[in-house]
Design a protein around this motif. Structure first.
Motif, PDB file in Angstrom:
ATOM      1  N   GLY A 143      -4.297  33.202  37.177  1.00 40.04           N
ATOM      2  CA  GLY A 143      -4.286  33.521  38.596  1.00 40.04           C
ATOM      3  C   GLY A 143      -3.960  34.978  38.841  1.00 40.04           C
ATOM      4  O   GLY A 143      -3.812  35.776  37.914  1.00 40.04           O
ATOM      5  N   TRP A 144      -3.782  35.321  40.126  1.00 36.69           N
ATOM      6  CA  TRP A 144      -3.600  36.733  40.453  1.00 36.69           C
ATOM      7  C   TRP A 144      -2.307  37.302  39.868  1.00 36.69           C
ATOM      8  O   TRP A 144      -2.273  38.440  39.410  1.00 36.69           O
ATOM      9  CB  TRP A 144      -3.631  36.941  41.960  1.00 36.69           C
ATOM     10  N   ASP A 145      -1.218  36.503  39.833  1.00 40.73           N
ATOM     11  CA  ASP A 145       0.025  37.000  39.248  1.00 40.73           C
ATOM     12  C   ASP A 145      -0.168  37.369  37.785  1.00 40.73           C
ATOM     13  O   ASP A 145       0.330  38.402  37.314  1.00 40.73           O
ATOM     14  CB  ASP A 145       1.124  35.938  39.363  1.00 40.73           C
ATOM     15  N   THR A 146      -0.902  36.546  37.052  1.00 37.86           N
ATOM     16  CA  THR A 146      -1.147  36.823  35.638  1.00 37.86           C
ATOM     17  C   THR A 146      -2.080  38.007  35.467  1.00 37.86           C
ATOM     18  O   THR A 146      -1.859  38.886  34.616  1.00 37.86           O
ATOM     19  CB  THR A 146      -1.741  35.572  34.964  1.00 37.86           C
ATOM     20  N   ILE A 147      -3.132  38.039  36.274  1.00 32.41           N
ATOM     21  CA  ILE A 147      -4.079  39.161  36.188  1.00 32.41           C
ATOM     22  C   ILE A 147      -3.379  40.484  36.467  1.00 32.41           C
ATOM     23  O   ILE A 147      -3.550  41.476  35.746  1.00 32.41           O
ATOM     24  CB  ILE A 147      -5.246  38.936  37.174  1.00 32.41           C
ATOM     25  N   ASP A 148      -2.537  40.487  37.509  1.00 35.70           N
ATOM     26  CA  ASP A 148      -1.857  41.724  37.901  1.00 35.70           C
ATOM     27  C   ASP A 148      -0.833  42.153  36.857  1.00 35.70           C
ATOM     28  O   ASP A 148      -0.750  43.334  36.500  1.00 35.70           O
ATOM     29  CB  ASP A 148      -1.179  41.517  39.250  1.00 35.70           C
ATOM     30  N   SER A 149      -0.043  41.199  36.340  1.00 32.53           N
ATOM     31  CA  SER A 149       0.995  41.564  35.385  1.00 32.53           C
ATOM     32  C   SER A 149       0.423  42.032  34.058  1.00 32.53           C
ATOM     33  O   SER A 149       1.032  42.848  33.373  1.00 32.53           O
ATOM     34  CB  SER A 149       1.923  40.369  35.144  1.00 32.53           C
ATOM     35  N   LEU A 150      -0.771  41.549  33.689  1.00 31.61           N
ATOM     36  CA  LEU A 150      -1.395  41.951  32.428  1.00 31.61           C
ATOM     37  C   LEU A 150      -2.401  43.082  32.605  1.00 31.61           C
ATOM     38  O   LEU A 150      -2.966  43.566  31.621  1.00 31.61           O
ATOM     39  CB  LEU A 150      -2.092  40.751  31.780  1.00 31.61           C
ATOM     40  N   GLY A 151      -2.625  43.501  33.842  1.00 37.20           N
ATOM     41  CA  GLY A 151      -3.578  44.582  34.094  1.00 37.20           C
ATOM     42  C   GLY A 151      -4.998  44.215  33.715  1.00 37.20           C
ATOM     43  O   GLY A 151      -5.728  45.043  33.166  1.00 37.20           O
ATOM     44  N   LEU A 152      -5.408  42.989  34.039  1.00 39.91           N
ATOM     45  CA  LEU A 152      -6.735  42.506  33.651  1.00 39.91           C
ATOM     46  C   LEU A 152      -7.634  42.327  34.872  1.00 39.91           C
ATOM     47  O   LEU A 152      -8.359  41.347  34.992  1.00 39.91           O
ATOM     48  CB  LEU A 152      -6.608  41.187  32.892  1.00 39.91           C
ATOM     49  N   GLU A 153      -7.595  43.308  35.769  1.00 38.06           N
ATOM     50  CA  GLU A 153      -8.400  43.200  36.983  1.00 38.06           C
ATOM     51  C   GLU A 153      -9.885  43.062  36.684  1.00 38.06           C
ATOM     52  O   GLU A 153     -10.643  42.454  37.452  1.00 38.06           O
ATOM     53  CB  GLU A 153      -8.161  44.412  37.880  1.00 38.06           C
ATOM     54  N   LYS A 154     -10.319  43.578  35.532  1.00 38.08           N
ATOM     55  CA  LYS A 154     -11.740  43.480  35.193  1.00 38.08           C
ATOM     56  C   LYS A 154     -12.169  42.033  34.911  1.00 38.08           C
ATOM     57  O   LYS A 154     -13.361  41.720  34.925  1.00 38.08           O
ATOM     58  CB  LYS A 154     -12.044  44.349  33.973  1.00 38.08           C
TER      59      LYS A 154
END
Length: 915
Positions: free
Chosen positions: A404-415
């Protein structure tokens, strides 16, 4: 126990699984499609009740039920706690449509326990019960339970071994805050006041044998020295003694190493003792991480006694058995959970559970047979001691992850944001169940009895009978390893919400079952006076050591009960879940399972040739064929589809109409596919396994309409139909004299059709003064039949009901929740119509368990938020367990009660304090 032999069990377990893999990988086994005969069930009590309405905790459970793709029922921990149920078994009696047998085993929609499955946090676990494949659910305390899910219709993400239903026990995770609870309680049974007992071990209070009952090292070594044969002639030959008298002395010295502290006496026992402690907390870490734990321990002990009467159908007044049975039970549970929350979308938890359930049973049964009628005043007596210690140890690691967005944001995986919503759930489980029955003793005696009442006036251990005493040692070890993963990806497409799910499951189960039996008795019958008096005195050191008395110990070389078995399942599944405008939902799935099974009869005291009968040939091809014939493999696809129509304001605020179809299978237990035999511990009926038994195949149809009202009321109507090919059943086999044996076979077919009606109604809608009261009901109506087929051995009725299935079950709860929240009470009633207990053969009539009218009462008092006082009363109508058969011989029809057991009323009081 025979520690030398039993220490090899882990090796045997590994050997069995390896052999299973090797055998299957080298050849493909073509199975025989033969079918089989009918069922024998123990005298056990079925209870089916309904779920009560509670003031708190119900809404989340209702929401989850509505979101399920197929018909399912759930109970949450708050509901369980409010009602005060102490075990999972009792809690399940609150679920509509779920039936319990013997307060332990799950029946769903009238189908027996073999047609239902139980998992723990989604993982397969073994059963510590010696005679059944499914878990005895009374060993799980509700203190470890977060929720119970009972799925009644198949789906691809559930194991294909699914018949009536699937129960998943979900354990509690880490708490949201510090918790510390202490609960103590006591109780009694009105039928239980005086008990039979004997000199046991120093650790009996903890449900653990201290070693005094185990097989001695001396006898273990002697088995190896004398190659499993204790006859004086063999001892003389192997020992090179040149004297039968010296060999007989060695034999008697071996007999002295048996535990013969078996004198029976009466005791007053003690009240039930219950205790439970739970503690847990959550700790907050940097970066919004959390770690927590939950630990608990529970202890229960109780004494119970029962008077049992059995009568022979053909001559019920003369051929009769009177039995006094006493059981001291101890349950011990320990659990520890550790959880790590990485963020709101990812968590990992461990769960470890230890369970011990021990029954120390003593019984004295006086019986009169065709050769010794009651009116003759002469009869027989069996004095039995059975100490059965069951344990289970479970270790699990499971995780839930969402991209989810929390995981994407914390890992810097916006791509990778296009993968948002992807979720992964996984589990790893390793569990072991063991059952130890050390020194199970049966002593045969003759009695002189009152010819009118059957009361024993005197007794004497059988003389000139070298098997007057039987000493049996049994060990079962069940290992299950399982793991699985599922991946779900959601999509939104116009008016459609789509979820694609796929996953795999794997589990392997290995079992070793070893049983050794020794006989002890006299061959001469000299000095008859020594056979009078307490059993421990009859088999005293002095009497056995005296050569003139002729006592000898012998191994039972014909005890063919030991076996080694294993099975494995590799599974993969896929689901397509499509919802249109929150109105129509279609879930299509398919599951593939590769099933492998191996069973080997085993003679642990065979020293010449192979210990696996049939594998000691000098021809390697014959040995290969032996292992091939002991192996069964099968792989197949099991498809399912579920359609749900969801609307609002259709009589109720929320309405759902569900229709589903699924293909499933029911596989035999490892014990049932063994060619060895065993005694059912409840009925004492000899049961023969059958390596030719095939899995049953089932088609399941389900239609359910559900109305959910805003005030908490609900109403459900369910229609279901099940078509079973090759149903696995117990059938009566041929036996001599008054003996009864049972056999495992495939019947030809079976069909079950039924209707369930469920409702919950707040009576405040009727009158304001009734607002604290509610009524809930569950009615089940079945139409079912079984076709015995060619495998049945001369069944009296070729077409008959399924064993254990009742055509009608009625359940009602009348409940009260006080407005101030300080009082809660439920009065629950259950009755089922008669159900088939044992199917006759050769014209003998079928026997039926009679309706049991169960009326129970529970009252809870909450004087403080932290204090709960509970009072429970069960079987208020003081019903007995009764089985009847109808004798049609000679035109003189009569109904005979062939079995009666006094149940008594259970009363208990407990206090719980939350710190």
């Amino acid at each position: 126990m025979n520690t030398k032999r039993y220490s090899n069990h882990p090796l045997l377990t590994g050997f069995t699984v390896s052999l299973l893999s090797m055998t299957i990988s080298s050849v493909v086994h073509a199975q025989d499609d033969n079918a089989a005969p009918s069922i024998v069930a123990p005298p056990i009590l079925e209870e089916m009740i309904v779920q009560g309405r509670l003031q708190t905790g119900a809404q989340s459970v209702v929401m989850e039920r509505m979101q399920e793709a197929v018909a399912a029922d759930l109970i949450g921990s708050e509901q369980i706690g409010r009602v005060g149920d102490s075990t999972v078994a009792i809690a399940l009696t609150r679920v509509p449509g779920v039936t319990l047998v013997d307060d332990k085993f799950v029946f769903v929609r009238g189908l027996g326990e073999r047609y239902s499955s139980t998992s723990l946090n989604g993982a397969m676990v073994p059963s510590p019960d010696l005679s059944r494949n499914v878990l005895p659910l009374d060993i799980f305390p509700t203190s470890i339970v977060e929720s119970l899910s009972i799925q009644k219709a198949p789906s691809a993400n559930k194991p294909a071994a699914f018949g009536g239903g699937s129960v998943d026990i979900r354990t509690k995770g880490i708490p949201n805050e510090f918790v510390f609870t202490v609960e103590v309680g006591t109780g009694m049974n009105t039928e239980s006041s005086e008990f039979l007992t004997y000199k046991g071990g120093s650790d009996d209070r903890w449900g653990k044998d201290d070693g005094s009952r185990e097989l001695s090292p001396t006898i273990e070594n002697a088995l190896d020295t004398y190659r499993g044969d204790f006859t004086p002639a063999n001892i003389n030959t192997i020992g090179g003694l040149g004297s039968i008298a010296d060999a007989s002395e060695i034999n008697r010295n071996l007999a002295l190493d048996l535990n013969r502290e078996i004198s029976l006496r009466e005791t007053n026992g003690e009240p039930d003792i219950e205790g439970e402690i739970n503690i847990g907390n959550k700790y907050y870490l940097p970066n919004e991480m959390e770690i927590g734990f939950l630990a608990g321990v529970a202890y229960d002990s109780k004494w119970r006694s029962s008077e049992i009467t059995q009568r022979k159908l053909g001559n019920p007044e003369e051929q009769v058995l009177f039995e006094d049975e006493s059981v001291y039970s101890v349950d011990l549970t320990g659990n520890f959970s550790l959880g790590l929350v990485l963020n709101s979308e990812n968590k990992i938890e461990t769960t470890s559970i230890f369970l011990r359930n021990t029954d120390d049973e003593v019984s004295v049964a006086d019986y009169f047979s065709a050769n010794n009628l009651l009116s003759d005043g002469d009869g027989n007596r069996n004095s039995d001691i059975r100490y059965e210690q069951r344990e289970m140890e479970i270790h699990q690691l499971h995780g839930e992850h969402e991209f989810g967005w929390d995981t994407i944001d914390s890992l810097g995986l916006e791509k990778l944001s296009f993968l948002e919503g992807l979720s992964v759930n996984w589990y790893i489980s390793d569990s072991e169940a063991t059952t130890e029955v050390p020194n199970e003793v049966r002593i045969k005696s003759r009695i002189v009895a009152d010819p009118a009442t059957g009361e024993a006036l005197s007794s004497r251990v059988e003389t000139s009978n070298n098997s007057a005493g039987s000493f049996r040692f049994t060990h079962l070890r069940d290992n299950v390893e399982s793991r699985g993963i599922s991946v779900t990806m959601p999509f939104e497409l116009a008016d459609f919400s789509i979820k694609v799910q796929g996953g795999t499951d794997y589990w392997q189960k290995a079992r070793t079952y070893e049983q050794l039996e020794f006989f002890l008795g006299s061959t001469t019958g000299a000095n008859p006076s020594i056979y009078d008096g307490p059993l421990g005195d009859v088999f005293s050191d002095e009497n056995i050591a005296n050569a003139d008395n002729g006592f000898l110990i012998a191994t039972n070389g014909g005890n063919a009960n030991s076996y080694i078995a294993a099975n494995k399942v590799n599974a993969a599944f896929g689901n397509l879940d499509v919802t249109w405008k929150e109105t129509l939902r279609v879930v299509v799935g398919s599951r593939w399972e590769d099933y492998q099974q191996l069973n080997l009869p085993w003679d642990p005291i065979k020293y010449d040739g192979s210990q696996f009968p049939g594998a000691d040939s000098n021809d390697p091809d014959e040995v290969a064929d032996y292992f091939l014939n002991a192996t069964y493999t099968d792989d197949d696809f099991y498809n399912s589809i579920a359609v749900t129509w969801m609307v609002q304001d259709f009589w109720a605020e929320d309405f759902q109409l569900r229709a589903s179809f699924g293909e499933t299978t029911v596989r035999p237990d490892l014990r049932e596919i063994s060619d060895s035999s065993y005694f059912d511990p409840i009925t004492d009926i000899a049961v023969d396994g059958n390596s030719d038994v095939l899995p049953s195949q089932m088609d399941n149809y389900d239609l359910r309409a559900e109305w959910f009202f805003s005030n908490g009321d609900n109403f459900t109507v369910s229609l279901f139909y099940k078509d079973i090919v090759n149903p696995i059943e117990l059938f009566e086999g041929a036996a001599t004299d008054d003996n009864i044996t049972a056999e495992i076979h495939n019947a030809e077919s079976a069909e079950v059709a039924g209707v369930e009606l469920e409702f919950l109604k707040n009576l405040g809608d009727v009158a304001e003064v009734l607002d604290p009261f509610f009524i809930q009901g569950n009615f089940t109506f079945l139409d079912q039949e079984l076709v015995a087929g060619d495998n049945a051995d001369a069944p009296t009725n070729e077409i008959r009901p399924l064993q254990g299935a009742s055509d009608q079950v009625t359940n009602l709860i009348f409940g009260f929740d006080s407005p101030d929240g300080m009082h809660a009470a439920t009065l629950s009633y259950n009755v089922f119509s008669e159900r088939l207990f044992f199917a006759g053969r050769n014209g003998a009539p079928d026997s039926y368990e009679q309706p049991f009218h169960s009326l129970d009462f529970t009252y809870s008092f909450y004087p403080l938020d932290s204090l709960t006082v509970k009072f429970k009363a069960k079987n208020l109508l003081d019903q007995d367990l009764s089985i009847e058969a109808r004798n049609e011989e000679s035109g003189n029809a009569q109904t005979v009660e062939i079995y009666n057991a006094k149940r008594g009323q259970d009363l208990s009081l407990s206090v719980q304090y939350k710190f």
